[in-house]
Design an enzyme around this catalytic site. Sequence first.
Site, PDB file in Angstrom:
ATOM      1  N   HIS A  17       0.846  -1.206   0.000  1.00  0.00           N
ATOM      2  CA  HIS A  17       0.000   0.000   0.000  1.00  0.00           C
ATOM      3  C   HIS A  17       0.872   1.242   0.000  1.00  0.00           C
ATOM      4  O   HIS A  17       0.430   2.309  -0.398  1.00  0.00           O
ATOM      5  CB  HIS A  17      -0.967  -0.006   1.188  1.00  0.00           C
ATOM      6  CG  HIS A  17      -0.296   0.131   2.519  1.00  0.00           C
ATOM      7  ND1 HIS A  17       0.469  -0.879   3.051  1.00  0.00           N
ATOM      8  CD2 HIS A  17      -0.239   1.154   3.390  1.00  0.00           C
ATOM      9  CE1 HIS A  17       0.957  -0.468   4.212  1.00  0.00           C
ATOM     10  NE2 HIS A  17       0.539   0.757   4.445  1.00  0.00           N
TER      11      HIS A  17
ATOM     12  N   LYS B 175       9.437  -2.485   3.547  1.00  0.00           N
ATOM     13  CA  LYS B 175      10.582  -2.448   4.455  1.00  0.00           C
ATOM     14  C   LYS B 175      10.529  -3.622   5.415  1.00  0.00           C
ATOM     15  O   LYS B 175       9.446  -4.022   5.854  1.00  0.00           O
ATOM     16  CB  LYS B 175      10.504  -1.124   5.232  1.00  0.00           C
ATOM     17  CG  LYS B 175      11.702  -0.779   6.056  1.00  0.00           C
ATOM     18  CD  LYS B 175      12.521   0.331   5.431  1.00  0.00           C
ATOM     19  CE  LYS B 175      13.886   0.473   6.068  1.00  0.00           C
ATOM     20  NZ  LYS B 175      14.723  -0.715   5.974  1.00  0.00           N
TER      21      LYS B 175
ATOM     22  N   LYS C 295       3.521  -2.530  11.885  1.00  0.00           N
ATOM     23  CA  LYS C 295       4.504  -1.737  12.644  1.00  0.00           C
ATOM     24  C   LYS C 295       4.749  -0.395  11.966  1.00  0.00           C
ATOM     25  O   LYS C 295       4.726   0.654  12.607  1.00  0.00           O
ATOM     26  CB  LYS C 295       5.807  -2.556  12.691  1.00  0.00           C
ATOM     27  CG  LYS C 295       6.800  -2.116  13.703  1.00  0.00           C
ATOM     28  CD  LYS C 295       8.030  -3.008  13.668  1.00  0.00           C
ATOM     29  CE  LYS C 295       7.745  -4.437  14.062  1.00  0.00           C
ATOM     30  NZ  LYS C 295       8.970  -5.252  14.201  1.00  0.00           N
TER      31      LYS C 295
ATOM     32  N   LYS D 256       9.820  -8.856   4.679  1.00  0.00           N
ATOM     33  CA  LYS D 256      10.801  -9.507   5.560  1.00  0.00           C
ATOM     34  C   LYS D 256      11.577 -10.521   4.744  1.00  0.00           C
ATOM     35  O   LYS D 256      11.052 -11.067   3.768  1.00  0.00           O
ATOM     36  CB  LYS D 256      10.084 -10.222   6.708  1.00  0.00           C
ATOM     37  CG  LYS D 256      10.974 -10.510   7.893  1.00  0.00           C
ATOM     38  CD  LYS D 256      11.118  -9.298   8.773  1.00  0.00           C
ATOM     39  CE  LYS D 256      12.037  -9.541   9.939  1.00  0.00           C
ATOM     40  NZ  LYS D 256      12.005  -8.408  10.878  1.00  0.00           N
TER      41      LYS D 256
ATOM     42  N   SER E 216      15.498   3.518  10.803  1.00  0.00           N
ATOM     43  CA  SER E 216      15.779   3.122   9.425  1.00  0.00           C
ATOM     44  C   SER E 216      15.134   4.115   8.454  1.00  0.00           C
ATOM     45  O   SER E 216      15.701   4.451   7.407  1.00  0.00           O
ATOM     46  CB  SER E 216      15.229   1.731   9.132  1.00  0.00           C
ATOM     47  OG  SER E 216      16.144   0.748   9.528  1.00  0.00           O
TER      48      SER E 216
HETATM   49  P1  NAD Z   1      20.606 -10.770  17.964  1.00  0.00           P
HETATM   50  O1  NAD Z   1      20.971 -11.936  17.128  1.00  0.00           O
HETATM   51  O2  NAD Z   1      21.501  -9.596  18.044  1.00  0.00           O
HETATM   52  O3  NAD Z   1      20.346 -11.240  19.496  1.00  0.00           O
HETATM   53  C1  NAD Z   1      19.593 -12.341  19.876  1.00  0.00           C
HETATM   54  C2  NAD Z   1      20.129 -12.784  21.243  1.00  0.00           C
HETATM   55  O4  NAD Z   1      19.317 -13.828  21.759  1.00  0.00           O
HETATM   56  C3  NAD Z   1      21.556 -13.326  21.177  1.00  0.00           C
HETATM   57  O5  NAD Z   1      22.336 -12.751  22.208  1.00  0.00           O
HETATM   58  C4  NAD Z   1      21.362 -14.837  21.388  1.00  0.00           C
HETATM   59  O6  NAD Z   1      22.486 -15.453  22.020  1.00  0.00           O
HETATM   60  C5  NAD Z   1      20.150 -14.834  22.295  1.00  0.00           C
HETATM   61  N1  NAD Z   1      19.465 -16.127  22.297  1.00  0.00           N
HETATM   62  C6  NAD Z   1      19.396 -17.039  21.303  1.00  0.00           C
HETATM   63  N2  NAD Z   1      18.695 -18.117  21.712  1.00  0.00           N
HETATM   64  C7  NAD Z   1      18.304 -17.862  22.976  1.00  0.00           C
HETATM   65  C8  NAD Z   1      17.568 -18.590  23.958  1.00  0.00           C
HETATM   66  N3  NAD Z   1      17.070 -19.789  23.688  1.00  0.00           N
HETATM   67  N4  NAD Z   1      17.364 -18.011  25.164  1.00  0.00           N
HETATM   68  C9  NAD Z   1      17.850 -16.791  25.432  1.00  0.00           C
HETATM   69  N5  NAD Z   1      18.574 -16.064  24.567  1.00  0.00           N
HETATM   70  C10 NAD Z   1      18.788 -16.592  23.350  1.00  0.00           C
HETATM   71  O7  NAD Z   1      19.130 -10.376  17.485  1.00  0.00           O
HETATM   72  P2  NAD Z   1      18.406  -8.979  17.663  1.00  0.00           P
HETATM   73  O8  NAD Z   1      18.661  -8.164  16.456  1.00  0.00           O
HETATM   74  O9  NAD Z   1      18.682  -8.448  19.020  1.00  0.00           O
HETATM   75  O10 NAD Z   1      16.883  -9.454  17.558  1.00  0.00           O
HETATM   76  C11 NAD Z   1      16.199 -10.018  18.658  1.00  0.00           C
HETATM   77  C12 NAD Z   1      14.707  -9.956  18.398  1.00  0.00           C
HETATM   78  O11 NAD Z   1      14.327  -8.599  18.158  1.00  0.00           O
HETATM   79  C13 NAD Z   1      14.216 -10.728  17.174  1.00  0.00           C
HETATM   80  O12 NAD Z   1      12.913 -11.223  17.439  1.00  0.00           O
HETATM   81  C14 NAD Z   1      14.128  -9.670  16.089  1.00  0.00           C
HETATM   82  O13 NAD Z   1      13.191 -10.002  15.075  1.00  0.00           O
HETATM   83  C15 NAD Z   1      13.660  -8.497  16.917  1.00  0.00           C
HETATM   84  N6  NAD Z   1      13.932  -7.198  16.292  1.00  0.00           N
HETATM   85  C16 NAD Z   1      15.200  -6.790  16.019  1.00  0.00           C
HETATM   86  C17 NAD Z   1      15.424  -5.526  15.453  1.00  0.00           C
HETATM   87  C18 NAD Z   1      16.816  -4.983  15.207  1.00  0.00           C
HETATM   88  O14 NAD Z   1      16.919  -3.781  14.875  1.00  0.00           O
HETATM   89  N7  NAD Z   1      17.871  -5.744  15.363  1.00  0.00           N
HETATM   90  C19 NAD Z   1      14.337  -4.714  15.132  1.00  0.00           C
HETATM   91  C20 NAD Z   1      13.052  -5.155  15.429  1.00  0.00           C
HETATM   92  C21 NAD Z   1      12.867  -6.399  16.002  1.00  0.00           C
END
Ligand code: NAD
Length: 474
Positions: A64, A69, A93, A105, A362
């Site tokens: 839309h 993104k 979002k 995504k 972003s």
């Molecule tokens: P990341 O890979 O930097 O961090 C994830 C962390 O979770 C790591 O430290 C990992 O060791 C830990 N982990 C993995 N398995 C685990 C478990 N079983 N128990 C506990 N910890 C565990 O990822 P991120 O970028 O921080 O993303 C985390 C979440 O946030 C995801 O759902 C992602 O979709 C969401 N998210 C991220 C962003 C971004 O800007 N990076 C934006 C929006 C949403």
Amino acid sequence: MTTEPSFRESVDIMFNRAVKLMDLSPGLEQKVRVCNSTYTVRFGVRLRGQIHTFTGYRSVHSEHMEPVKGGIRFAMGVEQDEVEALAALMTYKCALVQAPFGGSKGGLRIDPREWDAHEMEQITRRFAYELIKRDLINPSQNVPAPDMGTGEREMAWIVDQYRRMNTTDINAAACVTGKPINSGGIQGRVEATGRGVQYALQEFFRYDEDKAKANLSGKLKDKRVIVQGLGNVGYHAAKFVSEEDGAKVVAVIEHDGAVVNADGLNIDLLREHIEMTGGVKDFLNAEFIPDGASVLEMDCDILIPAALEGVINLTNADRIKANLIIEAANGPITSGADEVLMHKGVVIIPDMYANAGGVTVSYFEWVKNLSHIRFGRMQRRQEESRHQLLLDELQRLGDDPSITWNLSEDFKAKYLKGADELELVRSGLDDSMRAAYQSMRQVWHSRDDVPDLRTAAFLVSIERVAASYRSKGL
Ligand code: NAD
């Protein structure tokens, strides 16, 4: 035995719950709901003497608004249903924080820890090549960003790959966000999602009525917080709420277990420990609990799941003791658990809002890339000289013996400083997070049939997406 819906089914159930309260025509409802397209690619890369085949996806939920993104995730659990659910969340979002994008995504099924940096670069470039040649990475059509398992490094490879394939595109830098500064990134992007979680909590704590629903009072200071996942999002959220707002992070859950300290953990030291040892085990001054997931059930005021999907589900929801859960990760609470928690009176700040800080910054990065100029470059010194003018005048008045006040040096230094890019980004992010929260809470409090913030968030965003389709004549 009760079976748990998949992540995608959970998103659908939550969407349906909201849409039932709206007056959308069935056709429009279906148009908003469905994922427009998903591209699956299988490609081979020659590594360690043989060809390895990888599977990747790029899903476009709603066009839309364009570009669409959404992040690119590198993880072994990546599959089509998950990518499509995440793409749908991106649509809602972006609408909620009024970032002018559709939702998308991507994901690559890979364990990044199995490959060295050079191999990861070859794999990432090849995946990017496949997406770029189909305009699934493009500054005006589809703009990825980092997600789980990806960061600045991967975004730098992707933008370079795009440039090689589009040598005359003057807007090439805008093909992806979350880049390092020297590849066209923006100050404050790395911390943005965690920073957004902090701003969301600050905004929640401004409203007595909302705190009362969670049986909380006062400010963030001294609130007991548990964080799951000390990656990009969890680390920054934990660091900011503890260092700047005085909250106590009493436990951190990581992939190898959890560490607990009732007096609060030092987040920077813990992060260093994880970087050095690969996990939280043996961190000084903290109790180690091998069964990390059990710590989700520990007593606390605020729980911040910032790692994976579905970690709060029907097997543990009734034992969760937190008053407030802020979904820093995407989809950490299943729809079944969501109902259980709602009946227990737990307030949930939903993912589509809580982790929208990343896409908000972003958006700023994309605008910066298209305008080819850093925020603040034109006005900063002019702002400083106007402030200087005012201070000089106040000082002159202060020299009048009949007036006895004087300006402190600290005030002068702060007042004189023009805003740089980082301050502008934080200000824009704070403003976006506050406005989005207010739009949700307005619906939450004004309608008896809206039981929670998640339903309110869906109502606000679905209405905006529907309005956009209607204005196109659909
Ligand atoms: P990341 O890979 O930097 O961090 C994830 C962390 O979770 C790591 O430290 C990992 O060791 C830990 N982990 C993995 N398995 C685990 C478990 N079983 N128990 C506990 N910890 C565990 O990822 P991120 O970028 O921080 O993303 C985390 C979440 O946030 C995801 O759902 C992602 O979709 C969401 N998210 C991220 C962003 C971004 O800007 N990076 C934006 C929006 C949403």
